[in-house]
Design a protein around this motif. Structure first.
Motif, PDB file in Angstrom:
ATOM      1  N   MET A   1       1.211  -1.079   0.259  1.00 57.86           N
ATOM      2  CA  MET A   1       0.340   0.159  -0.052  1.00 57.86           C
ATOM      3  C   MET A   1       1.006   1.337  -0.302  1.00 57.86           C
ATOM      4  SD  MET A   1      -2.724   1.336   2.691  1.00 57.86           S
ATOM      5  CE  MET A   1      -1.704   2.127   3.373  1.00 57.86           C
ATOM      6  N   ALA A   2       1.707   1.680  -0.893  1.00 55.75           N
ATOM      7  CA  ALA A   2       2.451   2.262  -1.421  1.00 55.75           C
ATOM      8  C   ALA A   2       1.648   3.424  -1.740  1.00 55.75           C
ATOM      9  CB  ALA A   2       3.950   2.472  -1.778  1.00 55.75           C
ATOM     10  N   GLY A   3       2.096   4.998  -1.390  1.00 55.51           N
ATOM     11  CA  GLY A   3       0.586   6.051  -1.897  1.00 55.51           C
ATOM     12  C   GLY A   3       1.337   7.426  -1.346  1.00 55.51           C
ATOM     13  N   ILE A   4       0.746   8.021  -1.620  1.00 56.49           N
ATOM     14  CA  ILE A   4       0.929   9.575  -1.519  1.00 56.49           C
ATOM     15  C   ILE A   4      -0.015  10.836  -1.232  1.00 56.49           C
ATOM     16  CG2 ILE A   4       0.504  10.509  -3.997  1.00 56.49           C
ATOM     17  CD1 ILE A   4       3.273  11.861  -4.190  1.00 56.49           C
ATOM     18  N   ILE A   5       0.096  12.213  -0.698  1.00 53.26           N
ATOM     19  CA  ILE A   5      -1.061  12.297   0.419  1.00 53.26           C
ATOM     20  C   ILE A   5      -1.030  13.796  -1.115  1.00 53.26           C
ATOM     21  CG2 ILE A   5      -1.296  13.888   1.822  1.00 53.26           C
ATOM     22  CD1 ILE A   5       0.239  12.634   3.516  1.00 53.26           C
ATOM     23  N   GLY A   6      -2.057  13.737  -1.542  1.00 53.59           N
ATOM     24  CA  GLY A   6      -2.673  14.741  -2.553  1.00 53.59           C
ATOM     25  C   GLY A   6      -3.627  15.845  -2.061  1.00 53.59           C
ATOM     26  N   LYS A   7      -4.240  16.135  -2.946  1.00 52.19           N
ATOM     27  CA  LYS A   7      -5.841  17.720  -2.651  1.00 52.19           C
ATOM     28  C   LYS A   7      -5.980  17.704  -4.485  1.00 52.19           C
ATOM     29  CE  LYS A   7      -4.944  21.710  -0.384  1.00 52.19           C
ATOM     30  NZ  LYS A   7      -4.859  23.150  -0.192  1.00 52.19           N
ATOM     31  N   LYS A   8      -7.362  17.400  -4.317  1.00 54.61           N
ATOM     32  CA  LYS A   8      -8.411  17.567  -5.112  1.00 54.61           C
ATOM     33  C   LYS A   8      -8.119  18.734  -5.033  1.00 54.61           C
ATOM     34  CE  LYS A   8     -13.129  16.407  -6.394  1.00 54.61           C
ATOM     35  NZ  LYS A   8     -13.774  15.395  -5.901  1.00 54.61           N
ATOM     36  N   ILE A   9      -8.263  19.309  -6.655  1.00 59.42           N
ATOM     37  CA  ILE A   9      -7.940  20.299  -7.442  1.00 59.42           C
ATOM     38  C   ILE A   9      -9.212  21.314  -8.007  1.00 59.42           C
ATOM     39  CG2 ILE A   9      -7.016  21.764  -9.371  1.00 59.42           C
ATOM     40  CD1 ILE A   9      -4.672  20.907  -8.371  1.00 59.42           C
ATOM     41  N   GLY A  10     -10.146  19.702  -9.069  1.00 55.42           N
ATOM     42  CA  GLY A  10     -11.290  19.460 -10.102  1.00 55.42           C
ATOM     43  C   GLY A  10     -11.364  18.309 -11.070  1.00 55.42           C
ATOM     44  N   MET A  11     -12.714  18.678 -11.388  1.00 57.73           N
ATOM     45  CA  MET A  11     -12.426  18.155 -12.590  1.00 57.73           C
ATOM     46  C   MET A  11     -12.546  17.695 -13.368  1.00 57.73           C
ATOM     47  SD  MET A  11     -15.495  15.012 -11.116  1.00 57.73           S
ATOM     48  CE  MET A  11     -14.580  13.727 -12.659  1.00 57.73           C
ATOM     49  N   THR A  12     -12.492  17.251 -14.802  1.00 55.09           N
ATOM     50  CA  THR A  12     -12.444  18.100 -16.204  1.00 55.09           C
ATOM     51  C   THR A  12     -12.424  16.929 -17.091  1.00 55.09           C
ATOM     52  OG1 THR A  12     -11.180  19.457 -18.158  1.00 55.09           O
ATOM     53  CG2 THR A  12      -9.707  18.428 -16.124  1.00 55.09           C
ATOM     54  N   SER A  13     -11.951  16.738 -18.398  1.00 53.57           N
ATOM     55  CA  SER A  13     -12.602  15.868 -19.243  1.00 53.57           C
ATOM     56  C   SER A  13     -11.193  15.137 -20.372  1.00 53.57           C
ATOM     57  CB  SER A  13     -13.012  16.011 -19.714  1.00 53.57           C
ATOM     58  OG  SER A  13     -13.631  16.488 -20.859  1.00 53.57           O
ATOM     59  N   VAL A  14     -10.678  14.745 -20.649  1.00 57.40           N
ATOM     60  CA  VAL A  14      -9.592  14.433 -21.415  1.00 57.40           C
ATOM     61  C   VAL A  14      -9.447  13.698 -22.763  1.00 57.40           C
ATOM     62  CG1 VAL A  14      -8.762  12.945 -19.717  1.00 57.40           C
ATOM     63  CG2 VAL A  14      -6.771  13.803 -21.703  1.00 57.40           C
ATOM     64  N   TYR A  15      -9.273  13.637 -23.916  1.00 56.02           N
ATOM     65  CA  TYR A  15      -9.270  13.144 -25.109  1.00 56.02           C
ATOM     66  C   TYR A  15      -8.639  12.176 -25.359  1.00 56.02           C
ATOM     67  CZ  TYR A  15     -12.294  16.238 -27.260  1.00 56.02           C
ATOM     68  OH  TYR A  15     -14.124  16.704 -26.938  1.00 56.02           O
ATOM     69  N   SER A  16      -9.142  10.612 -25.314  1.00 59.82           N
ATOM     70  CA  SER A  16      -8.414   9.589 -25.256  1.00 59.82           C
ATOM     71  C   SER A  16      -7.219   9.311 -26.740  1.00 59.82           C
ATOM     72  CB  SER A  16      -8.900   7.702 -24.905  1.00 59.82           C
ATOM     73  OG  SER A  16     -10.374   7.883 -25.746  1.00 59.82           O
ATOM     74  N   ALA A  17      -6.617   8.442 -26.825  1.00 59.41           N
ATOM     75  CA  ALA A  17      -6.598   8.383 -27.842  1.00 59.41           C
ATOM     76  C   ALA A  17      -7.351   7.514 -29.431  1.00 59.41           C
ATOM     77  CB  ALA A  17      -5.426   7.025 -28.432  1.00 59.41           C
ATOM     78  N   GLU A  18      -8.405   7.258 -28.927  1.00 63.85           N
ATOM     79  CA  GLU A  18      -9.436   6.455 -29.649  1.00 63.85           C
ATOM     80  C   GLU A  18     -10.662   7.605 -29.613  1.00 63.85           C
ATOM     81  OE1 GLU A  18      -9.775   4.534 -25.906  1.00 63.85           O
ATOM     82  OE2 GLU A  18      -7.384   4.111 -27.263  1.00 63.85           O
ATOM     83  N   GLY A  19     -10.226   8.983 -29.651  1.00 63.46           N
ATOM     84  CA  GLY A  19     -11.071  10.424 -29.912  1.00 63.46           C
ATOM     85  C   GLY A  19     -12.014  10.020 -28.528  1.00 63.46           C
ATOM     86  N   LYS A  20     -12.309   9.159 -27.461  1.00 62.86           N
ATOM     87  CA  LYS A  20     -13.042   8.895 -26.183  1.00 62.86           C
ATOM     88  C   LYS A  20     -13.051  10.059 -25.178  1.00 62.86           C
ATOM     89  CE  LYS A  20     -15.102   4.841 -26.508  1.00 62.86           C
ATOM     90  NZ  LYS A  20     -15.546   2.779 -25.630  1.00 62.86           N
ATOM     91  N   ASN A  21     -13.822  11.067 -25.210  1.00 61.68           N
ATOM     92  CA  ASN A  21     -13.984  12.400 -23.932  1.00 61.68           C
ATOM     93  C   ASN A  21     -13.879  11.824 -22.365  1.00 61.68           C
ATOM     94  OD1 ASN A  21     -13.947  14.599 -23.316  1.00 61.68           O
ATOM     95  ND2 ASN A  21     -15.340  15.525 -23.902  1.00 61.68           N
ATOM     96  N   LEU A  22     -13.177  10.635 -22.350  1.00 61.13           N
ATOM     97  CA  LEU A  22     -12.962  10.660 -20.974  1.00 61.13           C
ATOM     98  C   LEU A  22     -13.062  11.442 -19.612  1.00 61.13           C
ATOM     99  CD1 LEU A  22     -10.371   8.153 -21.334  1.00 61.13           C
ATOM    100  CD2 LEU A  22     -12.392   7.700 -21.232  1.00 61.13           C
ATOM    101  N   PRO A  23     -13.815  11.583 -18.181  1.00 61.19           N
ATOM    102  CA  PRO A  23     -13.537  12.070 -17.028  1.00 61.19           C
ATOM    103  C   PRO A  23     -13.096  12.005 -16.227  1.00 61.19           C
ATOM    104  CG  PRO A  23     -15.510  10.431 -16.956  1.00 61.19           C
ATOM    105  CD  PRO A  23     -14.991  10.499 -18.462  1.00 61.19           C
ATOM    106  N   CYS A  24     -12.635  13.254 -16.135  1.00 59.70           N
ATOM    107  CA  CYS A  24     -11.250  12.700 -15.180  1.00 59.70           C
ATOM    108  C   CYS A  24     -10.311  14.028 -14.143  1.00 59.70           C
ATOM    109  CB  CYS A  24      -9.907  12.587 -16.533  1.00 59.70           C
ATOM    110  SG  CYS A  24      -9.381  14.426 -16.877  1.00 59.70           S
ATOM    111  N   THR A  25     -10.580  13.651 -13.082  1.00 62.04           N
ATOM    112  CA  THR A  25     -10.314  14.286 -11.626  1.00 62.04           C
ATOM    113  C   THR A  25      -8.742  14.222 -11.742  1.00 62.04           C
ATOM    114  OG1 THR A  25     -11.567  12.698 -10.834  1.00 62.04           O
ATOM    115  CG2 THR A  25     -10.413  14.714  -8.911  1.00 62.04           C
ATOM    116  N   ILE A  26      -8.336  16.293 -11.285  1.00 63.00           N
ATOM    117  CA  ILE A  26      -6.627  16.425 -11.612  1.00 63.00           C
ATOM    118  C   ILE A  26      -6.884  16.047 -10.359  1.00 63.00           C
ATOM    119  CG2 ILE A  26      -5.349  17.801 -11.385  1.00 63.00           C
ATOM    120  CD1 ILE A  26      -7.315  19.401 -14.061  1.00 63.00           C
TER     121      ILE A  26
END
Lengths: 119, 204
Positions: B1-26
């Motif tokens: 269970m290695a890991g890291i502490i972070g902070k949520k910045i917000g959500m956006t979307s990104v286009y995948s290589a196949e052209g799909k618009n994926l929801p994602c969190t920064i």
């Protein structure tokens, strides 16, 4: 909010498109995937709105196809967009031209913008 | 269970290589500092304590100042223990570089508080479904909560209305879409618990 915009613009690089706004007639060429094959298709019509900003920006084009209105929404950052050509600049007084949906024929025309060259 | 502490910045979307618009969190994660190394001999178990985000010295208790001074770092706001991080020394920094694009991570956060909610929102009860047949104002009521003279009580743990949200929630198997190491940012597919600016634990 600004950090989200900054990072999402980094994630989705928008290509350089010609500037166009509501009322303009444009031709959009976009890729269509059929199985493994890719082909190009174009859609010509009037821009009736541009909304949102940054990598989320989209535009809606409307055209009359055989008596029925057809509208398509394209994201400006979409990887399927191939080419945008501005055919005609329209002189309109608002940014959302939804009134065109209730009109057909002569009343649905848009005046062309007069451009004067500076001396 | 290695890991890291972070902070949520917000959500956006990104286009995948196949052209799909994926929801994602920064997620802004790290750099974290190793503030304590717990060992089997001394503490009875092995773990690594990480600290994230600076805070002012005047807002830190003297005891904690001493704890951070041992690791030779500035006071940290969020401290979390991790297992399975090896080969680190006191005062080392842990960054997002441990994550690769395409791998799956779990994200732990505190879900948004919803206040006092009824059973429809809190437990997913169906509600009555229609407004007719004598319902009047009973559309979202829980209905019967038990039988009569036997057992003559309501069972413990009966699902009822109450405080909702604000719990520790883990979203599992989120795909890492991108790691931007010079900005300490991980992009994961889908949503993560909590509001913008809340602390998250990203686990491998």
């Amino acid at each position: 909010m600004d950090r989200i915009k900054e990072i999402s613009s980094e994630l989705n690089e928008t290509k350089q498109w010609p500037s166009f706004s509501s009322g303009d007639t444009i031709t959009v060429t976009y890729k269509i995937k059929e199985g493994n094959k890719e082909r190009l298709q174009s859609f010509q019509g009037t821009v009736i709105q541009r909304r949102s900003s940054g990598s989320n920006e989209t535009f809606t084009i409307r055209k009359m196809s055989g008596g029925t209105g057809v509208e398509r929404i394209f994201p400006l950052a979409s990887p399927f967009l191939e080419k945008i050509v501005v055919n005609k600049e329209g002189a309109v007084r608002r940014s959302r031209l939804f009134y065109l949906r209730e009109r057909t024929g002569k009343s649905a025309r848009i005046k062309e913008k007069k451009t004067f060259s500076k001396k | 269970m290695a890991g890291i502490i972070g902070k949520k910045i917000g959500m956006t979307s990104v286009y995948s290589a196949e052209g799909k618009n994926l929801p994602c969190t920064i997620i802004e994660a790290g750099p974290c500092v190793v503030t304590q190394i717990k060992t089997q001999e001394k503490d009875g178990y092995e773990s690594i304590q990480l600290g994230f985000e600076d805070k002012k010295e005047k807002n830190t208790p003297k005891a904690m100042l001493g704890h951070f001074a041992k690791a030779k770092t500035s006071p940290k706001r969020k401290i979390v223990e991790f297992h399975g991080i090896n080969d680190v020394n006191l005062g080392d920094s842990v960054t997002v570089d441990q994550f690769q694009e395409g791998e799956f991570v779990d994200v732990v956060g505190t879900s948004k508080g919803k206040g006092f909610q009824g059973v429809v929102k809190r437990h997913g009860f169906g509600g009555v479904g229609q407004a007719t047949h004598g319902q009047h104002n009973r559309m979202r009521a829980p209905g019967s909560i038990g039988a009569a003279s036997y057992p003559a009580r309501v069972f413990k743990g009966m699902k009822m209305g109450g405080r909702t949200g604000g719990d520790r929630v883990k979203s599992i198997n989120l795909q890492v879409l991108k790691v931007i190491s010079d900005k300490n940012i991980i992009i994961v597919k889908g949503s993560v618990p909590g509001s913008k600016g809340s602390y998250l634990i990203v686990e491998k």
